[in-house]
Design an enzyme around this catalytic site. Sequence first.
Site, PDB file in Angstrom:
ATOM      1  N   ASN A  83       0.592  -1.500  -0.091  1.00 53.44           N
ATOM      2  CA  ASN A  83      -0.392   0.102   0.088  1.00 53.44           C
ATOM      3  C   ASN A  83       0.949   0.763  -0.332  1.00 53.44           C
ATOM      4  O   ASN A  83       1.598   0.524   0.859  1.00 53.44           O
ATOM      5  CB  ASN A  83      -0.984   0.426   0.991  1.00 53.44           C
ATOM      6  CG  ASN A  83      -0.186   0.009   2.398  1.00 53.44           C
ATOM      7  OD1 ASN A  83       0.832  -1.435   2.616  1.00 53.44           O
ATOM      8  ND2 ASN A  83      -0.839   0.172   3.145  1.00 53.44           N
ATOM      9  N   GLU A  85       0.425   5.425   0.573  1.00 50.43           N
ATOM     10  CA  GLU A  85      -0.755   5.978   0.885  1.00 50.43           C
ATOM     11  C   GLU A  85      -0.120   7.440   1.129  1.00 50.43           C
ATOM     12  O   GLU A  85       0.881   7.890  -0.075  1.00 50.43           O
ATOM     13  CB  GLU A  85      -0.291   6.041   2.299  1.00 50.43           C
ATOM     14  CG  GLU A  85      -1.098   4.677   2.965  1.00 50.43           C
ATOM     15  CD  GLU A  85      -1.153   4.584   4.884  1.00 50.43           C
ATOM     16  OE1 GLU A  85      -0.727   6.151   5.340  1.00 50.43           O
ATOM     17  OE2 GLU A  85      -1.892   3.678   4.558  1.00 50.43           O
ATOM     18  N   CYS A  94      -3.911   0.132  -2.339  1.00 51.56           N
ATOM     19  CA  CYS A  94      -4.069  -0.504  -1.854  1.00 51.56           C
ATOM     20  C   CYS A  94      -2.625  -0.869  -2.182  1.00 51.56           C
ATOM     21  O   CYS A  94      -3.009  -1.027  -3.897  1.00 51.56           O
ATOM     22  CB  CYS A  94      -5.372  -1.081  -1.233  1.00 51.56           C
ATOM     23  SG  CYS A  94      -6.694  -1.129  -0.939  1.00 51.56           S
ATOM     24  N   GLU A  96      -2.990  -4.253  -2.893  1.00 54.14           N
ATOM     25  CA  GLU A  96      -3.437  -5.442  -3.847  1.00 54.14           C
ATOM     26  C   GLU A  96      -3.299  -4.702  -5.697  1.00 54.14           C
ATOM     27  O   GLU A  96      -3.212  -5.261  -6.440  1.00 54.14           O
ATOM     28  CB  GLU A  96      -5.032  -6.137  -4.045  1.00 54.14           C
ATOM     29  CG  GLU A  96      -4.821  -6.542  -2.406  1.00 54.14           C
ATOM     30  CD  GLU A  96      -4.668  -5.578  -1.437  1.00 54.14           C
ATOM     31  OE1 GLU A  96      -5.099  -4.661  -1.506  1.00 54.14           O
ATOM     32  OE2 GLU A  96      -6.449  -6.438  -0.032  1.00 54.14           O
ATOM     33  N   CYS A 133     -10.269  -5.251   1.106  1.00 52.12           N
ATOM     34  CA  CYS A 133     -12.054  -4.125   0.257  1.00 52.12           C
ATOM     35  C   CYS A 133     -12.182  -4.121  -0.957  1.00 52.12           C
ATOM     36  O   CYS A 133     -11.897  -5.145  -1.456  1.00 52.12           O
ATOM     37  CB  CYS A 133     -10.646  -2.256   0.107  1.00 52.12           C
ATOM     38  SG  CYS A 133     -10.223  -2.191  -1.542  1.00 52.12           S
ATOM     39  N   CYS A 136     -10.143  -2.864  -4.219  1.00 47.10           N
ATOM     40  CA  CYS A 136      -9.673  -4.399  -4.757  1.00 47.10           C
ATOM     41  C   CYS A 136      -9.965  -5.753  -4.834  1.00 47.10           C
ATOM     42  O   CYS A 136      -9.592  -6.680  -6.223  1.00 47.10           O
ATOM     43  CB  CYS A 136      -8.791  -4.596  -3.588  1.00 47.10           C
ATOM     44  SG  CYS A 136      -7.627  -3.140  -2.894  1.00 47.10           S
TER      45      CYS A 136
HETATM   46  N1  THU Z   1      -5.294  -1.517   2.666  1.00 48.79           N
HETATM   47  C1  THU Z   1      -4.630  -1.877   2.304  1.00 48.79           C
HETATM   48  O1  THU Z   1      -3.255  -1.829   0.896  1.00 48.79           O
HETATM   49  N2  THU Z   1      -5.821  -3.218   0.936  1.00 48.79           N
HETATM   50  C2  THU Z   1      -6.749  -3.549   1.627  1.00 48.79           C
HETATM   51  O2  THU Z   1      -7.258  -4.541   1.472  1.00 48.79           O
HETATM   52  C3  THU Z   1      -7.428  -2.645   2.666  1.00 48.79           C
HETATM   53  C4  THU Z   1      -6.608  -1.633   2.527  1.00 48.79           C
HETATM   54  C5  THU Z   1      -4.306  -0.108   2.753  1.00 48.79           C
HETATM   55  C6  THU Z   1      -5.079   1.040   2.645  1.00 48.79           C
HETATM   56  C7  THU Z   1      -4.571   2.192   3.975  1.00 48.79           C
HETATM   57  O3  THU Z   1      -2.906   2.787   2.973  1.00 48.79           O
HETATM   58  C8  THU Z   1      -4.505   1.037   4.914  1.00 48.79           C
HETATM   59  O4  THU Z   1      -4.690   0.253   4.111  1.00 48.79           O
HETATM   60  C9  THU Z   1      -5.193   1.372   5.430  1.00 48.79           C
HETATM   61  O5  THU Z   1      -6.506   1.682   5.624  1.00 48.79           O
END
Ligand code: THU
Length: 179
Positions: A83, A85, A94, A96, A133, A136
Amino acid sequence: MLIFTDKTMFHEISRISIRSIMTLKEINIRYKEYGSMAELPEDDRILAQEAVKATGSSYSPYSGFHVGAALRLSNGEIIRGSNQENIAYPSGLCAERTAMFYASATYPDSDITAIAIAASQNGEICRKPATPCGACRQVMAEYQTRAGKDLKIILAGTEQVMVFDKVEDILPFIFDSLK
Ligand code: THU
């Protein structure tokens, strides 16, 4: 039924008998569960370990939640993503989707056959799996449809691992048609 009007008269509205046409339905979701990554079959275990490694490249200064994804491609490659940010939160992505978009952009002729996901927090790999999520899952569905073959999903925690054979098992009622 009786209704009261502003002319202070009662009107009777004939009763309409409404027969219920609702059917209560249930769907079953199937997945395999393991108590640790060590119990997985070799290919899945390797992919789960790659997802764990991928957590190390996560850029997540805002959430502190480091997610790693590893993909197995039909050309034999393993692709890692994490991920990423951003201070403008929705601009981040994310793990994925970072991995899937990179894989598709780099190897457009290869299919994604499996994805493993792991997460770490406060320097430790999470005991329970991180579940992807909705966005994804939808992107997984797209690549599965494009491939015409099932895409396996491995959600890896140190004390629980869930394995879904195909995207339908983690995303029922996939949006897959404009009809
Ligand atoms: N996140 C992912 O990388 N994958 C997911 O399926 C759910 C959430 C990340 C997004 C964000 O950077 C952090 O987790 C907190 O939500």
